[in-house]
Design a protein around this motif. Structure first.
Motif, PDB file in Angstrom:
ATOM      1  N   PHE A 109       1.033  -0.849   0.081  1.00 27.12           N
ATOM      2  CA  PHE A 109      -0.053  -0.321  -0.483  1.00 27.12           C
ATOM      3  C   PHE A 109       0.820   1.622  -0.147  1.00 27.12           C
ATOM      4  O   PHE A 109       0.723   2.529  -0.843  1.00 27.12           O
ATOM      5  N   GLY A 149      -5.886   5.827   4.150  1.00 27.56           N
ATOM      6  CA  GLY A 149      -6.755   5.533   2.961  1.00 27.56           C
ATOM      7  C   GLY A 149      -6.347   3.240   2.813  1.00 27.56           C
ATOM      8  O   GLY A 149      -7.518   3.019   2.417  1.00 27.56           O
ATOM      9  N   ALA A 150      -5.882   3.044   3.681  1.00 21.55           N
ATOM     10  CA  ALA A 150      -5.849   1.598   3.550  1.00 21.55           C
ATOM     11  C   ALA A 150      -6.849   0.580   4.127  1.00 21.55           C
ATOM     12  O   ALA A 150      -6.888   0.187   3.695  1.00 21.55           O
ATOM     13  N   VAL A 152      -9.813   2.295   3.370  1.00 23.69           N
ATOM     14  CA  VAL A 152     -10.949   1.670   2.619  1.00 23.69           C
ATOM     15  C   VAL A 152     -10.540   0.706   1.676  1.00 23.69           C
ATOM     16  O   VAL A 152     -11.469  -0.568   1.102  1.00 23.69           O
ATOM     17  N   ASN A 153      -9.367   0.301   1.517  1.00 27.76           N
ATOM     18  CA  ASN A 153      -8.536  -0.520   0.611  1.00 27.76           C
ATOM     19  C   ASN A 153      -8.970  -1.792   1.180  1.00 27.76           C
ATOM     20  O   ASN A 153      -9.197  -3.018   0.753  1.00 27.76           O
ATOM     21  N   GLU A 206     -11.456   2.924  -5.661  1.00 29.28           N
ATOM     22  CA  GLU A 206     -11.120   3.569  -6.331  1.00 29.28           C
ATOM     23  C   GLU A 206     -11.391   5.721  -5.785  1.00 29.28           C
ATOM     24  O   GLU A 206     -10.304   6.398  -5.240  1.00 29.28           O
ATOM     25  N   LYS A 209     -10.719   5.866  -1.988  1.00 26.55           N
ATOM     26  CA  LYS A 209      -8.865   5.744  -1.589  1.00 26.55           C
ATOM     27  C   LYS A 209      -8.235   7.166  -2.172  1.00 26.55           C
ATOM     28  O   LYS A 209      -6.840   7.380  -1.573  1.00 26.55           O
ATOM     29  N   GLN A 213      -5.050   9.373  -0.246  1.00 23.67           N
ATOM     30  CA  GLN A 213      -4.474   9.240  -0.132  1.00 23.67           C
ATOM     31  C   GLN A 213      -3.237  10.838  -0.979  1.00 23.67           C
ATOM     32  O   GLN A 213      -2.515  10.791  -0.567  1.00 23.67           O
ATOM     33  N   ALA A 248     -12.903   8.369   5.111  1.00 24.27           N
ATOM     34  CA  ALA A 248     -13.970   7.981   4.055  1.00 24.27           C
ATOM     35  C   ALA A 248     -15.218   8.158   4.055  1.00 24.27           C
ATOM     36  O   ALA A 248     -16.367   8.167   3.103  1.00 24.27           O
TER      37      ALA A 248
END
Length: 397
Positions: A109, A149-150, A152-153, A206, A209, A213, A248
Protein backbone atom coordinates in the motif's frame (compact mmCIF):
# COMPACT_ATOMS: atom_id res chain seq x y z
CA UNK A 1 -25.24 -50.25 -19.65
CA UNK A 2 -21.79 -51.40 -20.71
CA UNK A 3 -19.25 -51.75 -17.95
CA UNK A 4 -15.50 -51.82 -17.89
CA UNK A 5 -13.21 -52.95 -15.07
CA UNK A 6 -10.75 -50.29 -13.99
CA UNK A 7 -8.29 -52.34 -11.99
CA UNK A 8 -7.98 -55.30 -14.34
CA UNK A 9 -6.99 -55.66 -17.96
CA UNK A 10 -9.88 -55.16 -20.40
CA UNK A 11 -11.40 -58.14 -22.22
CA UNK A 12 -9.92 -59.09 -25.54
CA UNK A 13 -13.06 -58.14 -27.39
CA UNK A 14 -13.12 -54.69 -25.85
CA UNK A 15 -11.59 -51.75 -27.70
CA UNK A 16 -10.38 -48.91 -25.57
CA UNK A 17 -10.49 -45.32 -26.68
CA UNK A 18 -9.05 -42.36 -24.73
CA UNK A 19 -10.99 -39.11 -24.76
CA UNK A 20 -10.24 -35.83 -23.05
CA UNK A 21 -12.54 -34.59 -20.35
CA UNK A 22 -13.86 -31.06 -20.35
CA UNK A 23 -13.35 -30.50 -16.63
CA UNK A 24 -10.64 -33.01 -15.78
CA UNK A 25 -6.96 -32.95 -16.61
CA UNK A 26 -6.83 -36.74 -16.92
CA UNK A 27 -8.29 -39.27 -19.36
CA UNK A 28 -11.33 -41.46 -19.24
CA UNK A 29 -11.59 -44.83 -20.86
CA UNK A 30 -14.75 -45.83 -22.67
CA UNK A 31 -15.49 -49.46 -23.43
CA UNK A 32 -16.86 -50.62 -26.74
CA UNK A 33 -17.87 -54.27 -26.41
CA UNK A 34 -18.05 -56.45 -29.53
CA UNK A 35 -20.88 -58.48 -28.04
CA UNK A 36 -23.30 -57.79 -25.27
CA UNK A 37 -22.81 -59.43 -21.93
CA UNK A 38 -25.59 -61.70 -20.78
CA UNK A 39 -24.54 -61.42 -17.17
CA UNK A 40 -24.76 -57.65 -17.30
CA UNK A 41 -28.15 -57.81 -18.94
CA UNK A 42 -29.40 -59.95 -16.06
CA UNK A 43 -28.08 -57.40 -13.56
CA UNK A 44 -25.12 -59.58 -12.51
CA UNK A 45 -21.52 -58.39 -12.40
CA UNK A 46 -19.46 -59.74 -15.29
CA UNK A 47 -16.37 -59.95 -13.07
CA UNK A 48 -15.50 -61.41 -9.72
CA UNK A 49 -14.83 -58.86 -6.99
CA UNK A 50 -13.67 -56.11 -9.34
CA UNK A 51 -14.78 -52.49 -9.47
CA UNK A 52 -16.61 -51.40 -12.58
CA UNK A 53 -17.26 -47.96 -14.00
CA UNK A 54 -20.15 -47.04 -16.31
CA UNK A 55 -19.16 -45.96 -19.80
CA UNK A 56 -18.48 -42.24 -19.97
CA UNK A 57 -17.88 -41.72 -16.26
CA UNK A 58 -14.68 -39.66 -15.66
CA UNK A 59 -11.61 -41.41 -14.38
CA UNK A 60 -8.81 -39.56 -12.60
CA UNK A 61 -5.44 -39.72 -14.32
CA UNK A 62 -2.99 -41.77 -12.30
CA UNK A 63 0.63 -40.84 -11.59
CA UNK A 64 3.38 -42.73 -13.29
CA UNK A 65 4.03 -46.13 -11.75
CA UNK A 66 0.49 -46.49 -10.40
CA UNK A 67 -1.58 -48.99 -12.34
CA UNK A 68 -4.70 -49.36 -10.23
CA UNK A 69 -6.98 -46.57 -8.99
CA UNK A 70 -8.22 -48.90 -6.29
CA UNK A 71 -4.86 -48.99 -4.53
CA UNK A 72 -4.06 -45.29 -4.86
CA UNK A 73 -5.57 -42.28 -3.13
CA UNK A 74 -4.41 -38.90 -4.41
CA UNK A 75 -2.56 -36.90 -1.75
CA UNK A 76 -4.32 -33.88 -0.32
CA UNK A 77 -3.73 -30.65 -2.24
CA UNK A 78 -2.53 -32.21 -5.49
CA UNK A 79 -5.15 -30.59 -7.66
CA UNK A 80 -4.46 -28.99 -11.05
CA UNK A 81 -3.52 -25.38 -10.45
CA UNK A 82 -4.84 -24.02 -13.70
CA UNK A 83 -7.96 -22.11 -12.84
CA UNK A 84 -9.85 -23.21 -15.96
CA UNK A 85 -9.62 -26.83 -14.79
CA UNK A 86 -10.14 -26.30 -11.08
CA UNK A 87 -13.58 -27.30 -9.93
CA UNK A 88 -13.79 -24.83 -7.05
CA UNK A 89 -16.93 -23.77 -5.28
CA UNK A 90 -17.77 -20.09 -5.52
CA UNK A 91 -17.22 -19.76 -1.77
CA UNK A 92 -13.65 -21.04 -2.02
CA UNK A 93 -12.96 -18.68 -4.92
CA UNK A 94 -14.20 -15.71 -2.92
CA UNK A 95 -12.09 -16.69 0.08
CA UNK A 96 -8.98 -17.13 -2.06
CA UNK A 97 -9.47 -13.76 -3.72
CA UNK A 98 -10.17 -12.05 -0.43
CA UNK A 99 -7.16 -13.47 1.39
CA UNK A 100 -4.92 -12.58 -1.56
CA UNK A 101 -6.24 -9.02 -1.59
CA UNK A 102 -5.76 -8.48 2.14
CA UNK A 103 -2.21 -9.82 2.17
CA UNK A 104 -1.21 -8.01 -1.01
CA UNK A 105 -2.60 -4.60 -0.03
CA UNK A 106 -0.94 -4.74 3.37
CA UNK A 107 2.42 -5.37 1.72
CA UNK A 108 2.37 -2.79 -1.08
CA UNK A 109 0.00 0.00 0.00
CA UNK A 110 2.74 2.61 0.68
CA UNK A 111 3.94 2.22 -2.92
CA UNK A 112 0.37 2.67 -4.14
CA UNK A 113 0.13 5.90 -2.12
CA UNK A 114 3.32 7.16 -3.78
CA UNK A 115 1.86 6.25 -7.18
CA UNK A 116 -1.28 8.29 -6.57
CA UNK A 117 0.64 11.35 -5.40
CA UNK A 118 3.11 11.22 -8.28
CA UNK A 119 0.31 10.93 -10.83
CA UNK A 120 -1.60 13.85 -9.36
CA UNK A 121 1.20 16.36 -9.10
CA UNK A 122 1.55 18.80 -11.99
CA UNK A 123 3.08 22.20 -12.27
CA UNK A 124 5.64 22.56 -9.48
CA UNK A 125 6.58 19.04 -8.41
CA UNK A 126 6.37 18.22 -4.72
CA UNK A 127 8.12 14.87 -5.04
CA UNK A 128 11.09 13.93 -7.22
CA UNK A 129 10.24 10.23 -7.36
CA UNK A 130 8.88 7.25 -5.48
CA UNK A 131 11.60 7.10 -2.81
CA UNK A 132 11.47 10.85 -2.25
CA UNK A 133 7.69 10.65 -1.87
CA UNK A 134 7.90 7.82 0.66
CA UNK A 135 10.64 9.44 2.76
CA UNK A 136 8.91 12.85 2.69
CA UNK A 137 5.61 11.27 3.69
CA UNK A 138 7.24 9.30 6.52
CA UNK A 139 8.90 12.46 7.90
CA UNK A 140 5.81 14.65 7.62
CA UNK A 141 3.04 12.19 8.49
CA UNK A 142 4.78 9.31 10.20
CA UNK A 143 4.82 5.67 9.18
CA UNK A 144 1.06 5.43 9.52
CA UNK A 145 0.76 8.30 7.05
CA UNK A 146 1.98 5.96 4.33
CA UNK A 147 -1.11 3.84 4.99
CA UNK A 148 -3.59 6.69 4.61
CA UNK A 149 -6.63 5.24 2.85
CA UNK A 150 -5.61 1.66 3.60
CA UNK A 151 -8.75 1.04 5.67
CA UNK A 152 -10.95 1.65 2.62
CA UNK A 153 -8.78 -0.60 0.50
CA UNK A 154 -8.64 -3.39 3.06
CA UNK A 155 -12.42 -3.26 3.45
CA UNK A 156 -13.27 -3.35 -0.25
CA UNK A 157 -10.30 -5.17 -1.77
CA UNK A 158 -11.67 -8.50 -0.55
CA UNK A 159 -14.82 -8.38 -2.69
CA UNK A 160 -12.94 -6.64 -5.51
CA UNK A 161 -10.20 -9.27 -5.91
CA UNK A 162 -12.63 -12.08 -5.21
CA UNK A 163 -14.95 -10.89 -7.98
CA UNK A 164 -12.06 -10.37 -10.40
CA UNK A 165 -10.50 -13.80 -9.96
CA UNK A 166 -13.76 -15.71 -9.62
CA UNK A 167 -15.29 -13.97 -12.66
CA UNK A 168 -12.29 -14.81 -14.81
CA UNK A 169 -12.44 -18.42 -13.64
CA UNK A 170 -16.17 -18.56 -14.39
CA UNK A 171 -15.85 -17.08 -17.88
CA UNK A 172 -12.94 -19.36 -18.75
CA UNK A 173 -14.94 -22.44 -17.81
CA UNK A 174 -17.97 -21.08 -19.65
CA UNK A 175 -16.16 -20.20 -22.88
CA UNK A 176 -13.61 -23.03 -23.07
CA UNK A 177 -15.27 -26.43 -22.85
CA UNK A 178 -11.94 -28.24 -22.71
CA UNK A 179 -9.78 -27.06 -19.84
CA UNK A 180 -6.61 -28.02 -21.71
CA UNK A 181 -7.49 -26.10 -24.84
CA UNK A 182 -5.52 -22.91 -25.38
CA UNK A 183 -7.50 -20.26 -27.22
CA UNK A 184 -6.06 -16.77 -26.89
CA UNK A 185 -9.19 -15.00 -28.11
CA UNK A 186 -11.42 -16.79 -25.62
CA UNK A 187 -8.92 -16.20 -22.81
CA UNK A 188 -8.91 -12.48 -23.63
CA UNK A 189 -12.72 -12.46 -23.72
CA UNK A 190 -12.82 -14.10 -20.29
CA UNK A 191 -10.44 -11.45 -18.98
CA UNK A 192 -12.66 -8.75 -20.46
CA UNK A 193 -15.64 -10.13 -18.56
CA UNK A 194 -13.66 -10.22 -15.31
CA UNK A 195 -12.56 -6.60 -15.71
CA UNK A 196 -16.10 -5.44 -16.41
CA UNK A 197 -17.47 -7.24 -13.33
CA UNK A 198 -14.97 -5.91 -10.84
CA UNK A 199 -15.64 -2.19 -11.44
CA UNK A 200 -18.82 -2.48 -9.38
CA UNK A 201 -16.52 -2.45 -6.35
CA UNK A 202 -13.33 -0.95 -7.81
CA UNK A 203 -14.75 2.43 -8.82
CA UNK A 204 -16.10 3.56 -5.41
CA UNK A 205 -13.10 2.01 -3.66
CA UNK A 206 -10.65 3.96 -5.82
CA UNK A 207 -12.76 7.10 -5.49
CA UNK A 208 -12.50 7.14 -1.70
CA UNK A 209 -8.93 5.88 -1.54
CA UNK A 210 -7.57 8.55 -3.88
CA UNK A 211 -9.01 11.41 -1.80
CA UNK A 212 -7.37 10.05 1.35
CA UNK A 213 -4.04 9.33 -0.33
CA UNK A 214 -3.80 12.74 -2.01
CA UNK A 215 -4.61 14.80 1.08
CA UNK A 216 -1.00 14.69 2.26
CA UNK A 217 0.28 15.92 -1.12
CA UNK A 218 -2.03 18.94 -0.99
CA UNK A 219 -0.89 19.76 2.54
CA UNK A 220 2.77 19.49 1.51
CA UNK A 221 2.15 21.63 -1.57
CA UNK A 222 0.75 24.47 0.51
CA UNK A 223 3.11 24.14 3.44
CA UNK A 224 4.81 27.44 4.12
CA UNK A 225 2.65 29.27 1.59
CA UNK A 226 0.21 32.00 2.49
CA UNK A 227 -3.10 30.41 3.39
CA UNK A 228 -5.96 31.25 1.09
CA UNK A 229 -9.37 32.31 2.48
CA UNK A 230 -11.42 29.33 3.47
CA UNK A 231 -14.24 28.41 1.17
CA UNK A 232 -17.68 27.42 2.32
CA UNK A 233 -18.11 24.96 -0.53
CA UNK A 234 -18.28 21.27 0.36
CA UNK A 235 -15.31 18.97 0.00
CA UNK A 236 -16.59 17.44 -3.19
CA UNK A 237 -16.56 20.64 -5.20
CA UNK A 238 -12.81 20.46 -5.72
CA UNK A 239 -11.89 23.60 -3.83
CA UNK A 240 -8.51 23.97 -2.18
CA UNK A 241 -9.80 25.46 1.01
CA UNK A 242 -8.63 23.77 4.15
CA UNK A 243 -6.39 20.75 4.38
CA UNK A 244 -8.07 19.08 7.30
CA UNK A 245 -7.59 15.34 7.05
CA UNK A 246 -10.73 13.89 5.49
CA UNK A 247 -12.30 10.60 6.43
CA UNK A 248 -13.75 8.00 4.07
CA UNK A 249 -17.10 8.19 5.87
CA UNK A 250 -17.27 11.97 5.50
CA UNK A 251 -16.37 11.87 1.81
CA UNK A 252 -18.82 9.07 1.05
CA UNK A 253 -21.64 10.82 2.94
CA UNK A 254 -20.96 14.15 1.20
CA UNK A 255 -20.94 12.49 -2.21
CA UNK A 256 -24.19 10.64 -1.52
CA UNK A 257 -25.83 13.78 -0.13
CA UNK A 258 -24.89 16.05 -3.02
CA UNK A 259 -24.69 13.73 -6.01
CA UNK A 260 -26.34 10.47 -5.01
CA UNK A 261 -24.91 7.05 -5.82
CA UNK A 262 -23.52 8.45 -9.08
CA UNK A 263 -21.07 10.51 -7.03
CA UNK A 264 -19.32 7.36 -5.83
CA UNK A 265 -19.03 6.18 -9.43
CA UNK A 266 -17.37 9.28 -10.83
CA UNK A 267 -14.72 8.17 -13.30
CA UNK A 268 -16.53 4.89 -14.04
CA UNK A 269 -15.71 5.16 -17.74
CA UNK A 270 -12.01 5.72 -17.03
CA UNK A 271 -12.03 2.80 -14.58
CA UNK A 272 -13.53 0.51 -17.22
CA UNK A 273 -10.99 1.71 -19.79
CA UNK A 274 -8.20 0.77 -17.38
CA UNK A 275 -9.46 -2.48 -15.86
CA UNK A 276 -10.81 -4.20 -18.96
CA UNK A 277 -7.54 -3.90 -20.96
CA UNK A 278 -5.60 -4.88 -17.84
CA UNK A 279 -7.59 -8.10 -17.46
CA UNK A 280 -7.41 -8.82 -21.19
CA UNK A 281 -3.60 -8.68 -20.96
CA UNK A 282 -3.08 -10.22 -17.53
CA UNK A 283 -5.17 -13.38 -17.46
CA UNK A 284 -4.16 -14.90 -20.83
CA UNK A 285 -0.52 -13.96 -20.22
CA UNK A 286 -0.54 -15.60 -16.80
CA UNK A 287 -2.29 -18.74 -18.06
CA UNK A 288 0.28 -19.24 -20.81
CA UNK A 289 3.29 -18.43 -18.62
CA UNK A 290 2.04 -20.74 -15.89
CA UNK A 291 1.44 -23.51 -18.43
CA UNK A 292 5.15 -23.45 -19.32
CA UNK A 293 5.95 -24.84 -15.89
CA UNK A 294 3.22 -27.50 -15.81
CA UNK A 295 4.50 -30.73 -14.28
CA UNK A 296 2.79 -33.90 -15.48
CA UNK A 297 3.80 -35.83 -12.36
CA UNK A 298 2.16 -33.44 -9.90
CA UNK A 299 -0.53 -32.14 -12.25
CA UNK A 300 0.41 -28.50 -11.69
CA UNK A 301 3.19 -25.95 -11.91
CA UNK A 302 5.39 -25.37 -8.89
CA UNK A 303 4.54 -22.71 -6.33
CA UNK A 304 7.54 -20.57 -7.34
CA UNK A 305 6.60 -20.79 -11.01
CA UNK A 306 2.96 -19.80 -10.34
CA UNK A 307 4.08 -16.90 -8.15
CA UNK A 308 6.58 -15.58 -10.72
CA UNK A 309 4.05 -16.02 -13.54
CA UNK A 310 1.61 -13.86 -11.60
CA UNK A 311 4.27 -11.22 -10.91
CA UNK A 312 5.48 -11.01 -14.52
CA UNK A 313 1.98 -10.95 -16.02
CA UNK A 314 0.85 -8.37 -13.45
CA UNK A 315 3.77 -6.00 -14.03
CA UNK A 316 3.44 -6.17 -17.82
CA UNK A 317 -0.30 -5.47 -17.71
CA UNK A 318 0.14 -2.69 -15.13
CA UNK A 319 2.72 -0.78 -17.17
CA UNK A 320 0.69 -1.22 -20.37
CA UNK A 321 -2.39 0.50 -18.93
CA UNK A 322 -0.58 3.21 -16.92
CA UNK A 323 -1.74 6.05 -19.25
CA UNK A 324 -5.35 5.07 -18.55
CA UNK A 325 -4.64 4.88 -14.82
CA UNK A 326 -3.22 8.42 -14.87
CA UNK A 327 -6.41 9.70 -16.52
CA UNK A 328 -8.57 7.86 -14.00
CA UNK A 329 -6.61 9.24 -11.04
CA UNK A 330 -6.81 12.83 -12.30
CA UNK A 331 -10.55 12.59 -13.02
CA UNK A 332 -11.42 11.00 -9.67
CA UNK A 333 -9.40 13.48 -7.59
CA UNK A 334 -12.03 15.82 -6.16
CA UNK A 335 -9.97 18.31 -4.22
CA UNK A 336 -7.53 20.21 -6.39
CA UNK A 337 -4.54 22.29 -5.41
CA UNK A 338 -4.10 25.91 -6.42
CA UNK A 339 -3.63 26.19 -10.19
CA UNK A 340 -4.54 22.54 -10.86
CA UNK A 341 -7.03 21.76 -13.60
CA UNK A 342 -10.52 20.34 -13.24
CA UNK A 343 -11.49 17.90 -16.00
CA UNK A 344 -14.87 17.44 -17.61
CA UNK A 345 -14.18 13.95 -18.95
CA UNK A 346 -11.65 11.49 -20.34
CA UNK A 347 -11.05 13.36 -23.61
CA UNK A 348 -10.67 16.72 -21.84
CA UNK A 349 -8.23 15.23 -19.33
CA UNK A 350 -6.13 13.58 -22.03
CA UNK A 351 -6.02 16.79 -24.10
CA UNK A 352 -4.95 19.01 -21.21
CA UNK A 353 -2.41 16.48 -20.01
CA UNK A 354 -0.83 16.25 -23.47
CA UNK A 355 -0.70 20.02 -24.02
CA UNK A 356 0.43 21.13 -20.57
CA UNK A 357 2.70 18.30 -19.42
CA UNK A 358 3.68 16.40 -22.55
CA UNK A 359 3.55 12.69 -23.48
CA UNK A 360 5.73 11.62 -20.56
CA UNK A 361 2.97 12.63 -18.13
CA UNK A 362 0.92 9.64 -19.28
CA UNK A 363 3.52 7.30 -17.78
CA UNK A 364 3.69 8.90 -14.35
CA UNK A 365 3.83 6.26 -11.65
CA UNK A 366 4.47 3.40 -14.10
CA UNK A 367 7.27 1.98 -11.97
CA UNK A 368 5.14 2.24 -8.84
CA UNK A 369 2.25 0.47 -10.56
CA UNK A 370 4.51 -2.39 -11.59
CA UNK A 371 5.83 -2.70 -8.04
CA UNK A 372 2.29 -2.65 -6.63
CA UNK A 373 0.48 -4.94 -9.06
CA UNK A 374 3.18 -7.58 -9.54
CA UNK A 375 3.23 -8.74 -5.88
CA UNK A 376 -0.56 -8.39 -5.63
CA UNK A 377 -1.23 -10.88 -8.38
CA UNK A 378 1.76 -13.05 -7.53
CA UNK A 379 0.30 -13.44 -4.05
CA UNK A 380 -3.15 -14.05 -5.54
CA UNK A 381 -1.93 -16.92 -7.69
CA UNK A 382 0.02 -18.30 -4.75
CA UNK A 383 -3.15 -18.33 -2.64
CA UNK A 384 -5.01 -20.15 -5.41
CA UNK A 385 -2.12 -22.59 -5.70
CA UNK A 386 -2.15 -23.39 -1.98
CA UNK A 387 -5.95 -23.69 -1.96
CA UNK A 388 -6.38 -21.65 1.22
CA UNK A 389 -10.09 -21.23 0.55
CA UNK A 390 -10.59 -24.98 0.30
CA UNK A 391 -8.61 -25.58 3.48
CA UNK A 392 -10.69 -23.02 5.39
CA UNK A 393 -13.93 -24.59 4.18
CA UNK A 394 -12.74 -28.04 5.27
CA UNK A 395 -12.38 -26.73 8.83
CA UNK A 396 -16.13 -26.04 8.92
CA UNK A 397 -17.17 -29.39 7.45
Amino acid sequence: MQLCSLDTAPPRDTALRPSLLSNDAGFRWGCRSAKSSGDTARGQSPGDGHRFLPLGQPRRQLPRGVNSPVSWDPPTGLHPCRMSQQDLSITAKLINGGVAGLVGVTCVFPIDLAKTRLQNQHGKAVYKGMMDCLTTTARAEGVLGMYRGAAVNLTLVTPEKAIKLAANDFFRQLLMEDGLQRNLKLEMLAGCGAGACQVVVTCPMEMLKIQLQDAGRLAARHQGAASAPSSTRPYTTGSASTHKRPSATLIAWELLRTQGVAGLYKGLGATLLRDIPFSIIYFPLFANLNNLGFNELTGKASFAHSFMSGCVAGSVAAVAVTPLDVLKTRIQTLKKGQGEDIYSGIADCARKLWIQEGPSAFMKGAGCRALVVAPLFGIAQGVYFLGIGERILKCFQ
